[in-house]
Motif scaffolding. Structure first.
Motif, PDB file in Angstrom:
ATOM      1  N   PRO A 197       0.802  -1.231   0.000  1.00 52.07           N
ATOM      2  CA  PRO A 197       0.000   0.000   0.000  1.00 52.07           C
ATOM      3  C   PRO A 197       0.829   1.271   0.000  1.00 52.07           C
ATOM      4  O   PRO A 197       0.338   2.328  -0.395  1.00 52.07           O
ATOM      5  N   GLY A 198       2.071   1.192   0.434  1.00 51.54           N
ATOM      6  CA  GLY A 198       2.878   2.402   0.523  1.00 51.54           C
ATOM      7  C   GLY A 198       3.963   2.515  -0.518  1.00 51.54           C
ATOM      8  O   GLY A 198       4.783   3.436  -0.459  1.00 51.54           O
ATOM      9  N   LEU A 199       3.972   1.630  -1.495  1.00 50.50           N
ATOM     10  CA  LEU A 199       5.049   1.660  -2.488  1.00 50.50           C
ATOM     11  C   LEU A 199       4.926   2.885  -3.390  1.00 50.50           C
ATOM     12  O   LEU A 199       5.933   3.481  -3.787  1.00 50.50           O
ATOM     13  N   PHE A 240       3.897   5.164   8.897  1.00 49.91           N
ATOM     14  CA  PHE A 240       5.291   5.595   9.021  1.00 49.91           C
ATOM     15  C   PHE A 240       5.780   6.163   7.690  1.00 49.91           C
ATOM     16  O   PHE A 240       6.438   7.221   7.657  1.00 49.91           O
ATOM     17  N   LEU A 241       5.481   5.469   6.611  1.00 54.53           N
ATOM     18  CA  LEU A 241       5.936   5.906   5.291  1.00 54.53           C
ATOM     19  C   LEU A 241       5.309   7.248   4.910  1.00 54.53           C
ATOM     20  O   LEU A 241       5.989   8.150   4.415  1.00 54.53           O
ATOM     21  N   ASP A 242       3.991   7.371   5.128  1.00 55.63           N
ATOM     22  CA  ASP A 242       3.309   8.629   4.789  1.00 55.63           C
ATOM     23  C   ASP A 242       3.809   9.798   5.628  1.00 55.63           C
ATOM     24  O   ASP A 242       3.798  10.953   5.177  1.00 55.63           O
ATOM     25  N   ASP A 272       0.991  11.114  -5.058  1.00 52.49           N
ATOM     26  CA  ASP A 272       1.190  11.822  -6.327  1.00 52.49           C
ATOM     27  C   ASP A 272       1.582  10.886  -7.466  1.00 52.49           C
ATOM     28  O   ASP A 272       1.873  11.332  -8.581  1.00 52.49           O
ATOM     29  N   GLY A 273       1.621   9.580  -7.176  1.00 54.81           N
ATOM     30  CA  GLY A 273       1.912   8.610  -8.230  1.00 54.81           C
ATOM     31  C   GLY A 273       3.366   8.216  -8.352  1.00 54.81           C
ATOM     32  O   GLY A 273       3.688   7.310  -9.132  1.00 54.81           O
ATOM     33  N   THR A 274       4.249   8.861  -7.606  1.00 52.39           N
ATOM     34  CA  THR A 274       5.672   8.501  -7.671  1.00 52.39           C
ATOM     35  C   THR A 274       5.958   7.327  -6.742  1.00 52.39           C
ATOM     36  O   THR A 274       5.266   7.112  -5.752  1.00 52.39           O
ATOM     37  N   ARG A 275       6.992   6.572  -7.077  1.00 51.34           N
ATOM     38  CA  ARG A 275       7.342   5.390  -6.292  1.00 51.34           C
ATOM     39  C   ARG A 275       8.320   5.743  -5.183  1.00 51.34           C
ATOM     40  O   ARG A 275       9.265   6.513  -5.392  1.00 51.34           O
ATOM     41  N   ARG A 276       8.094   5.169  -4.010  1.00 53.50           N
ATOM     42  CA  ARG A 276       9.018   5.365  -2.891  1.00 53.50           C
ATOM     43  C   ARG A 276      10.232   4.461  -3.020  1.00 53.50           C
ATOM     44  O   ARG A 276      11.320   4.794  -2.549  1.00 53.50           O
ATOM     45  N   PHE A 277      10.027   3.296  -3.602  1.00 54.04           N
ATOM     46  CA  PHE A 277      11.102   2.313  -3.736  1.00 54.04           C
ATOM     47  C   PHE A 277      11.130   1.827  -5.180  1.00 54.04           C
ATOM     48  O   PHE A 277      10.088   1.714  -5.834  1.00 54.04           O
ATOM     49  N   ALA A 278      12.331   1.528  -5.638  1.00 52.69           N
ATOM     50  CA  ALA A 278      12.475   1.103  -7.033  1.00 52.69           C
ATOM     51  C   ALA A 278      11.890  -0.281  -7.253  1.00 52.69           C
ATOM     52  O   ALA A 278      11.342  -0.573  -8.320  1.00 52.69           O
TER      53      ALA A 278
END
Length: 364
Positions: free
Chosen positions: A59-61, A106-108, A65-71
């Motif tokens: 859910p947090g990847l 945590f991620l948000d 805004d549509g950008t990825r947190r992790f590759a």
């Protein structure tokens, strides 16, 4: 389901090896069907990422805004595991309640595992060391604040300012007379004692009857006791600060839990000595219980060796304060008793609870 042809099986094995996280989604049949239909690796990956199972597991990847947190998903799972390691460290992780959404907050919030570790370290420190602060808020302003409130005040300047403003406003609006002060202090003191005695009863350090006796104190007597402790005596007569007052009150009631063994409440002077020595409530209660168990046996030994009286002060100094001189006196009594048992003139005695038991005459 029919087996895949060699090419399809090779592709499936490659996908499993390259994307091992797919196996935790429960989409094995879905993926096999895509392979059978001739989908490429890229097509399979794209379709898997569109499933509800994938979105629920990661859910947090992707940010709002549509950008990825992790590759990659592997990096995402590795970050999750770092969060788990921190939560395990503080005994805050339950495998039966673990959910990918637990880590989304945590991620948000932009809190990394390292920052989470720092915050939980701070929180634990506040749990251990903020009792005096929370008590002062209530006694002076009638405000019941929690560890969560203090933690929020530390990490959020805005929240801290609001809490300070609320405290100042509460103090300004009220008239803190002596009666209000003592009543609030008594309430907080009894709450502290209740928590301590419950913990100690669980450990078997105090009986349920003793706990009930303390917790059923007449409210008026409890306030009178608090008022008596509030004003110190002696050449440097002064009033105690809130933390000193509540610590003295707590030690007094802890000491009273040992009255069933013949102890009196420790004097105010002794309480102040304990506090200056850094005696905490757990140590105080353990010491009183041990002193209660040893008193009769030590008194018998002292009489045999012309040691003098085994007083409550001696027992407090030896078992509660752990003072070197008093501890040495108690040790010497035990050593003399043991030596007597090894001679041809003495008896071999051991201490069972608060009784000295004669096991038999030594033949040596």
């Amino acid at each position: 389901m029919a087996e895949l042809d060699p090419w399809g099986q090779t592709l499936l094995d490659s996908i499993r090896q390259t994307f091992p996280w797919m196996q935790i989604l429960g989409l094995e049949d879905f993926i096999v069907n895509l392979v059978r239909e001739g989908a490429t690796t890229e097509e399979i990956l794209a379709k898997v990422r569109q499933t509800q199972q994938y979105k629920a597991r990661f859910p947090g990847l992707v940010r709002a805004d549509g950008t990825r947190r992790f590759a990659t998903e592997a990096e995402y799972l590795a970050e999750e595991e770092k969060y788990r390691e921190v939560l395990r460290k503080y005994n805050m992780w339950d495998p039966n309640q673990d959910s990918p959404f637990d880590y989304l907050a945590f991620l948000d919030s932009g809190i990394s595992p390292e920052q989470l570790d720092q915050r939980l370290t701070l929180y634990r420190a506040l749990e251990r060391g903020s009792q005096d602060v929370r008590d002062a808020f209530y006694v002076y302003a009638g405000m019941r604040i929690t560890v969560d409130d203090l933690f929020q005040a530390v990490v959020s300047p805005e929240f801290r300012q609001r809490m300070i403003s609320t405290y100042d406003e509460a103090v300004a609006k009220q008239k803190l007379d002596y009666e209000t002060f003592i009543t609030r202090a008594t309430e907080r003191g009894l709450e502290r004692v209740a928590e301590t005695l419950r913990q100690m009863q669980t450990l078997g350090l105090v009986t349920g009857a003793a706990v009930s006796q303390v917790m059923n104190l007449d409210p008026d007597f409890a306030r009178e006791m608090m008022g008596a402790l509030f004003q110190t005596t002696g050449p440097d007569t002064r009033t105690l600060s809130v933390d000193e007052l509540l610590a003295a009150y707590e030690y007094a009631l802890i000491g009273s839990a040992a009255t069933e063994a013949g102890f009196e409440l420790p004097t105010r002077e002794r309480l102040e000595e304990f506090r200056s020595m850094g005696v905490d409530r757990a140590r105080a209660l353990r010491g009183y219980r041990l002193a209660a168990l040893r008193e009769a046996g030590l008194a018998s030994m002292a009489e045999r060796f012309n040691f003098g009286d085994v007083t409550q002060v001696l027992l407090e100094r030896a078992f509660v304060a752990n003072e070197a001189g008093a501890s040495a006196d108690v040790t010497r009594l035990f050593q003399q008793e043991s030596a007597l048992g090894r001679t041809g003139l003495g008896f071999n005695r051991t201490l069972e609870g608060n009784r000295v038991v004669q096991q038999g005459r030594s033949l040596r």
